[in-house]
Design an enzyme around this catalytic site. Structure first.
Site, PDB file in Angstrom:
ATOM      1  CD  GLU A   3      -4.676   5.501   4.253  1.00 50.77           C
ATOM      2  OE1 GLU A   3      -4.126   5.331   3.165  1.00 50.77           O
ATOM      3  OE2 GLU A   3      -5.822   5.075   4.507  1.00 50.77           O
ATOM      4  NE  ARG A  56      -7.237 -10.332  -5.497  1.00 49.70           N
ATOM      5  CZ  ARG A  56      -8.442  -9.922  -5.128  1.00 49.70           C
ATOM      6  NH1 ARG A  56      -9.458 -10.067  -5.964  1.00 49.70           N
ATOM      7  NH2 ARG A  56      -8.658  -9.362  -3.954  1.00 49.70           N
ATOM      8  CG  HIS A  96     -12.663  -4.156   7.850  1.00 50.22           C
ATOM      9  ND1 HIS A  96     -12.921  -2.807   7.786  1.00 50.22           N
ATOM     10  CD2 HIS A  96     -12.389  -4.432   9.159  1.00 50.22           C
ATOM     11  CE1 HIS A  96     -12.800  -2.287   8.999  1.00 50.22           C
ATOM     12  NE2 HIS A  96     -12.476  -3.246   9.843  1.00 50.22           N
ATOM     13  CE  LYS A 103      -4.163  -1.976   2.135  1.00 53.56           C
ATOM     14  NZ  LYS A 103      -3.756  -3.381   2.029  1.00 53.56           N
TER      15      LYS A 103
END
Length: 498
Positions: A202, A294, A237, A118
């Site tokens: 974040e 993908r 999630h 990330k």
């Protein structure tokens, strides 16, 4: 351009079947791989050839990249399609496939590597003016420095594993007093789940929506976007319900998100099918989240609204063909919804409910598609993801797609295990979903297991009431008759005694 004649699908279940069907339509032979637990699975029986990889655990079967490559050599396979999960985003495996002289039906190993981190992904897209969530630009481990940076960003903040996914290694921190404990937990979970303890910080977007863009790129450098998918209804999630297009995305926002997604793909010289995920706040401002290198589980809803077979496009791109259509030629046709049918008990915190499919009957009819990998009588293995099937509907508008989905869910007959079907019906008929006013907190905000207790319809209640009245009337009549008979019998007995 290399013409592919035989594909090995390095996966199992519904996605293997889905890939093999397209391959067969293209005149390409297929090879299935399987674990001992999957030896009688439909994907094994459908393939032209099949190879057993080993015992049920993934580490002893589906994750054995070298054994898969050897099988390709033994059976003269040209290409490997990894599906999703398992080895699909493993850059080392993609490198080994290419080194073995085989075609990897997916992006380059370099693109997988960049977007697999990330932090690396954020750094790669920064020069393309892609909106990013405020946060640290590199991994952070010093507690004092991390706490100071969190204060600058402003609480609530999110601590995330750089190599993470599926909600693992992720912690929401509401205040400075919680920071140290949550930081330690995130680092520990990142290390145990991914073998990489790197985390970053974040700004936590409250009431977020999860909206993603499907992209396709060829090896000549052309990249297009196939519009968006709304994926905000999740548990732990992880997505449960997806739809395309999103009910809140305007044409202008769609164009802006699409062009941003193309920029992300260009940042890593991407080719093949990929998905750029964005987080969207209450003001409908969007921020780059990550890129999945993908095929996505939810790709069917995009296929339904565009008329494009994404697996077919993956294969053609892998052969070296240029894209056969332009951005301007892509149009949105109607609306599509997908619900994931998991072997889970929504009444028990969505815990897996493994067992035998005693009854398994798929819904049918106009606008209904079922992608699955099981048949009636089969056992759901405990070793893999508990998804049984993907149920997809398509109609001319959102309201009609929802109505078709409700009917399809009611017609889907599964006995022997608990599934998420009832939850999905609850969700898509909830006012928040119908109005489009929902976010990733849908389950926490609206779902209580008690809502799945069976509720009789008005007509059913009328029928039950009528049956009850008839039953009690007959019972009362029977008791009266019996009493009269008894009284008559008693009178005769007394008369005889006299």
């Amino acid at each position: 351009m290399a013409k592919i004649k035989k594909i090995l699908v390095a996966n199992r279940g519904e996605i293997s079947l889905r890939i093999m069907r397209t391959a067969r339509e293209m005149g390409i032979a297929t090879v299935a791989v399987y674990s001992q637990a999957d030896r009688l699975s439909p994907h094994v029986l459908f393939a032209d050839e099949a190879v057993c990889l080993g015992p049920p655990p993934s580490a002893q079967s589906y994750l054995l990249g070298d054994k898969i490559i050897k099988a390709c050599k033994d059976l003269h396979v040209d290409a490997i399609h990894p599906g999703y999960g398992f080895l699909s985003e493993n850059a080392d495996f993609a490198k080994k496939v290419k080194s073995a002289g085989l075609i990897f039906i997916g992006p380059s190993p370099e693109a997988i590597e960049v977007m697999g981190s990330k932090l690396a992904a954020k750094q790669a897209v920064a020069k393309y003016n892609i909106p990013l969530v405020p946060g640290t630009e590199e991994a952070i481990s010093d507690l004092v420095v991390a706490k100071a940076r969190a204060a600058e960003i402003g609480y609530p903040i999110l601590i995330k594993a750089s190599a993470g996914g599926g909600g693992k290694g992720m912690r929401i921190v509401d205040s400075e007093g919680e920071f140290e404990e949550q930081m330690q937990r995130a680092v520990s979970e990142a290390q145990s789940s991914f073998g990489d303890s790197a985390v970053f910080i974040e700004k936590y977007i409250t009431s977020p929506r999860h909206i993603e863009i499907q992209v396709l790129g060829d090896q000549q450098g052309t990249i297009v976007y196939l519009f968006e998918r709304e994926c905000s209804i999740q548990r732990r999630h992880q997505k449960v319900i997806e739809e395309a297009p999103s009910s809140v995305v305007s044409p202008a926002m769609r164009k802006a998100m699409g062009e941003a997604a193309v920029g992300v793909a260009k940042a890593c010289n991407y080719y093949g099918a990929g998905t750029v995920e964005f987080i969207v706040d209450g003001n409908l401002d969007f921020y780059f989240l990550e890129m999945n290198t993908r095929l996505q589980v939810e790709h069917p809803v995009t296929e339904m609204i565009t008329g494009k077979d994404i697996v077919r496009e993956q294969i053609l791109i892998a052969e070296g063909n240029p894209l056969s259509f332009t951005q301007d030629e892509l149009k949105i046709n109607g609306h599509s919804i997908e619900v994931r049918v998991y072997a889970e008990d929504p009444g028990n915190n969505f815990l897996p409910d493994i067992g035998k499919l005693e009854t398994y009957k798929r819904p049918q009819g106009m606008g209904i598609r079922v992608d699955d990998g099981f048949e009636q009588g089969m056992e759901i293995p405990i070793y893999y993801d508990p998804m049984i099937a993907k149920l997809i509907t398509h109609a001319e508008d959102r309201e009609s797609a929802i109505q078709t989905m409700v009917r399809a869910i009611e017609d889907y007959k599964i006995v022997g295990i608990q599934t998420t079907l009832d939850f999905c019906k609850f969700a898509i008929t909830h006012d928040a979903f119908l109005s489009g006013a929902f976010d990733t907190g849908f389950v926490e905000n609206y779902f209580d297991p008690s809502v799945l207790d069976y509720q009789f319809s008005e007509s059913e209640m009328e029928l039950i009431s009528a049956l009850a009245v008839e039953f009690f009337t007959k019972t009362a009549r029977g008791q009266t008759t019996e009493r009269k008979r008894t009284e008559k019998g008693e009178s005769a007995w007394r008369n005889r005694l006299r």
